[in-house]
Design an enzyme around this catalytic site. Structure first.
Site, PDB file in Angstrom:
ATOM      1  N   ARG A 138       0.865  -1.165   0.000  1.00 23.18           N
ATOM      2  CA  ARG A 138       0.000   0.000   0.000  1.00 23.18           C
ATOM      3  C   ARG A 138       0.912   1.228   0.000  1.00 23.18           C
ATOM      4  O   ARG A 138       2.043   1.188   0.482  1.00 23.18           O
ATOM      5  CB  ARG A 138      -0.899   0.024   1.233  1.00 23.18           C
ATOM      6  CG  ARG A 138      -1.818  -1.191   1.374  1.00 23.18           C
ATOM      7  CD  ARG A 138      -2.608  -1.118   2.665  1.00 23.18           C
ATOM      8  NE  ARG A 138      -3.535  -2.243   2.816  1.00 23.18           N
ATOM      9  CZ  ARG A 138      -3.230  -3.382   3.433  1.00 23.18           C
ATOM     10  NH1 ARG A 138      -2.018  -3.553   3.951  1.00 23.18           N
ATOM     11  NH2 ARG A 138      -4.123  -4.345   3.526  1.00 23.18           N
ATOM     12  N   LYS A 162      -1.911  -2.728   7.869  1.00 21.65           N
ATOM     13  CA  LYS A 162      -3.134  -2.366   8.588  1.00 21.65           C
ATOM     14  C   LYS A 162      -3.280  -3.198   9.848  1.00 21.65           C
ATOM     15  O   LYS A 162      -2.928  -4.380   9.860  1.00 21.65           O
ATOM     16  CB  LYS A 162      -4.357  -2.584   7.682  1.00 21.65           C
ATOM     17  CG  LYS A 162      -4.558  -1.501   6.642  1.00 21.65           C
ATOM     18  CD  LYS A 162      -5.870  -1.733   5.902  1.00 21.65           C
ATOM     19  CE  LYS A 162      -6.156  -0.605   4.924  1.00 21.65           C
ATOM     20  NZ  LYS A 162      -7.446  -0.797   4.219  1.00 21.65           N
ATOM     21  N   HIS A 227      -2.741   2.517  -6.204  1.00 17.48           N
ATOM     22  CA  HIS A 227      -3.139   1.251  -5.592  1.00 17.48           C
ATOM     23  C   HIS A 227      -3.279   0.150  -6.647  1.00 17.48           C
ATOM     24  O   HIS A 227      -3.254  -1.038  -6.314  1.00 17.48           O
ATOM     25  CB  HIS A 227      -4.452   1.424  -4.828  1.00 17.48           C
ATOM     26  CG  HIS A 227      -4.662   0.419  -3.735  1.00 17.48           C
ATOM     27  ND1 HIS A 227      -3.864   0.358  -2.611  1.00 17.48           N
ATOM     28  CD2 HIS A 227      -5.562  -0.583  -3.611  1.00 17.48           C
ATOM     29  CE1 HIS A 227      -4.274  -0.626  -1.837  1.00 17.48           C
ATOM     30  NE2 HIS A 227      -5.297  -1.220  -2.411  1.00 17.48           N
ATOM     31  N   ARG A 230      -0.621  -2.455  -6.589  1.00 18.75           N
ATOM     32  CA  ARG A 230      -0.826  -3.551  -5.634  1.00 18.75           C
ATOM     33  C   ARG A 230      -1.753  -4.610  -6.227  1.00 18.75           C
ATOM     34  O   ARG A 230      -1.497  -5.814  -6.109  1.00 18.75           O
ATOM     35  CB  ARG A 230      -1.388  -2.984  -4.331  1.00 18.75           C
ATOM     36  CG  ARG A 230      -1.738  -4.017  -3.251  1.00 18.75           C
ATOM     37  CD  ARG A 230      -2.098  -3.263  -1.975  1.00 18.75           C
ATOM     38  NE  ARG A 230      -2.908  -4.042  -1.063  1.00 18.75           N
ATOM     39  CZ  ARG A 230      -2.412  -4.853  -0.122  1.00 18.75           C
ATOM     40  NH1 ARG A 230      -1.098  -4.986  -0.014  1.00 18.75           N
ATOM     41  NH2 ARG A 230      -3.204  -5.507   0.699  1.00 18.75           N
ATOM     42  N   HIS A 253      -3.873  -9.671   3.682  1.00 23.48           N
ATOM     43  CA  HIS A 253      -5.339  -9.745   3.743  1.00 23.48           C
ATOM     44  C   HIS A 253      -5.775 -10.600   4.927  1.00 23.48           C
ATOM     45  O   HIS A 253      -5.193 -11.665   5.172  1.00 23.48           O
ATOM     46  CB  HIS A 253      -5.911 -10.361   2.463  1.00 23.48           C
ATOM     47  CG  HIS A 253      -5.895  -9.423   1.299  1.00 23.48           C
ATOM     48  ND1 HIS A 253      -6.020  -9.848  -0.014  1.00 23.48           N
ATOM     49  CD2 HIS A 253      -5.776  -8.074   1.239  1.00 23.48           C
ATOM     50  CE1 HIS A 253      -5.969  -8.803  -0.816  1.00 23.48           C
ATOM     51  NE2 HIS A 253      -5.822  -7.725  -0.087  1.00 23.48           N
ATOM     52  N   TYR A 262      -8.976 -11.352  -7.121  1.00 27.95           N
ATOM     53  CA  TYR A 262      -8.004 -11.207  -8.204  1.00 27.95           C
ATOM     54  C   TYR A 262      -7.992 -12.386  -9.159  1.00 27.95           C
ATOM     55  O   TYR A 262      -7.486 -12.269 -10.271  1.00 27.95           O
ATOM     56  CB  TYR A 262      -6.596 -11.008  -7.618  1.00 27.95           C
ATOM     57  CG  TYR A 262      -6.476  -9.775  -6.763  1.00 27.95           C
ATOM     58  CD1 TYR A 262      -6.512  -8.506  -7.331  1.00 27.95           C
ATOM     59  CD2 TYR A 262      -6.338  -9.872  -5.384  1.00 27.95           C
ATOM     60  CE1 TYR A 262      -6.413  -7.366  -6.550  1.00 27.95           C
ATOM     61  CE2 TYR A 262      -6.236  -8.737  -4.598  1.00 27.95           C
ATOM     62  CZ  TYR A 262      -6.276  -7.483  -5.183  1.00 27.95           C
ATOM     63  OH  TYR A 262      -6.180  -6.368  -4.412  1.00 27.95           O
TER      64      TYR A 262
END
Length: 290
Positions: A138, A162, A227, A230, A253, A262
Site C-alpha cells: 500500500r 493495517k 493502488h 498492488r 489480507h 483477483y
C-alpha cells in the site's frame, strides 16, 4: 466556524482517535468526515441537534457513497459525538447500510506497470512506486519503509500493515539492486525514501500526485491509481500459479475472499473460460439451420 482547526475539540478528538488505536491515515479521514459535517451546517458541532446530524447522515447515505466510505463516515461521527462530545446520539449507533457495491479492481499489464514506473524521473519516487509494484505494498506502507526493514542476508522486506500486522515479503533481486543504487544518492541512516529535508519520509500524497501525472502523460485510464500497482502485483502472482493463500499472506489480507477477487482478473483464467464458452457456442453454431 467551518473546521476544527485551532479548536480544543480537535485536540480532544485527535486524542480520542489515538486512544482508539486509529492509524494516522485513518485519523485524517475521520477529521475530514467531521469537518464535512461542520461545513454542511456552518456551526460548531457541539450546537448540532440529533435531528440535524440525522439529516446530514441520511443525505450522505442517499448520495450513494461506496459501502466502505459510508461506514467510515458513520464511524467517525460515532467516535466524535459519543466519545469527544459525550452525546449518545441514537442514529449514529444505528446501522444504516447503503446498497452493497461490488467492483473488480483495475489492473495493468506488467509492461504497462514498468512503463509507468520507468517514466518517473525522480529517483526516489520511481523506486517507491517500483517497490509498491514488486512487493504489493500500500502507498502508506511504502513511503515509511526504513533501511533496517530490509534484511540484507535474505533480501526480504518487513512490512507493518493495517491493524499493526507484520508480514515478510521477498524483494526481487533487480529491485533490490535498484534500491541500493538509489540509497547511494542520499545515504540516509534511517529512511529509504526521505523527503528533501531529510527529516521525514516522502508524503504519500505526493507519491499519488506523481503517479497521476505520469498516468495522464501516458494516456492511461484516469480510474487507475497508485493502488493499481498492488492489484497488479496480486494478479501477476496468481497468473503464475502462486497459491492464493500465499498471495493472501503477502498482501496482508485478513480474509481469503479478498484475495480471491483477483482470480477473476488473471489472463489464464479468462482464457480458460473463453475456450470453454467457445466450445459450447461452437456446438450450437455448427448445427444446420432449419
Amino acid at each position: 466556524m467551518n473546521t476544527l482547526k485551532s479548536n480544543a475539540l480537535k485536540e480532544q478528538f485527535v486524542m480520542d482517535m489515538e486512544l482508539a488505536g486509529l492509524a494516522v491515515s485513518s485519523r485524517r479521514t475521520y477529521l475530514d468526515a467531521v469537518e464535512s459535517l461542520i461545513r454542511y451546517f456552518w456551526c460548531s458541532p457541539a450546537d448540532l441537534t440529533e435531528q440535524q446530524v440525522n439529516e446530514y447522515l441520511i443525505k450522505f447515505h442517499r448520495s450513494g457513497p461506496a459501502r466502505g466510505t459510508f461506514k467510515i463516515r458513520r464511524a467517525a461521527l460515532r467516535l466524535f459525538f459519543c466519545n469527544t462530545l459525550g452525546h449518545g446520539l441514537a442514529h449514529v449507533q444505528k446501522k444504516m447500510k447503503p446498497l452493497r457495491q461490488y467492483r473488480l479492481p483495475q489492473v495493468l499489464s506488467h509492461a504497462d506497470c514498468m512503463r509507468l514506473i520507468e517514466t518517473v524521473e525522480n529517483l526516489i519516487y520511481r523506486n517507491c512506486l517500483l517497490l509498491m509494484y514488486a512487493c504489493g505494498l500500500r502507498i502508506s506502507e511504502a513511503v515509511k519503509v526504513k533501511v533496517t526493514d530490509i534484511d540484507k542476508s535474505t533480501g526480504c522486506l518487513k512490512v507493518i500493515g493495517k491493524g499493526n500486522k507484520e508480514r515478510i515479503v521477498p524483494i526481487p533481486q533487480p529491485v533490490l539492486n535498484s534500491l541500493r543504487e538509489m540509497w547511494k544518492t542520499h545515504k540516509h541512516d534511517i529512511l529509504l525514501f526521505p523527503n528533501n529535508s531529510g527529516f521525514n519520509p516522502i508524503c504519500y500524497g505526493s507519491v499519488g500526485r506523481v503517479f497521476r501525472t505520469v498516468r495522464d502523460y501516458l494516456g492511461l485510464d484516469k480510474n487507475i491509481t497508485s493502488h493499481t500497482l498492488r492489484h497488479s502485483f496480486a494478479t501477476r502472482l496468481l497468473e503464475n500459479k502462486v497459491d492464493s493463500r500465499i498471495v493472501q499472506t503477502l498482501l496482508g489480507h485478513s480474509h481469503p475472499g479478498t484475495t480471491q477477487t483477483y482470480v477473476h482478473l488473471t489472463i489464464p483464467i479468462q482464457e480458460d473460460v473463453r475456450q470453454c464458452l467457445e466450445k459450447i457456442m461452437a456446438a450450437s453454431f455448427d448445427q444446420p439451420r432449419p
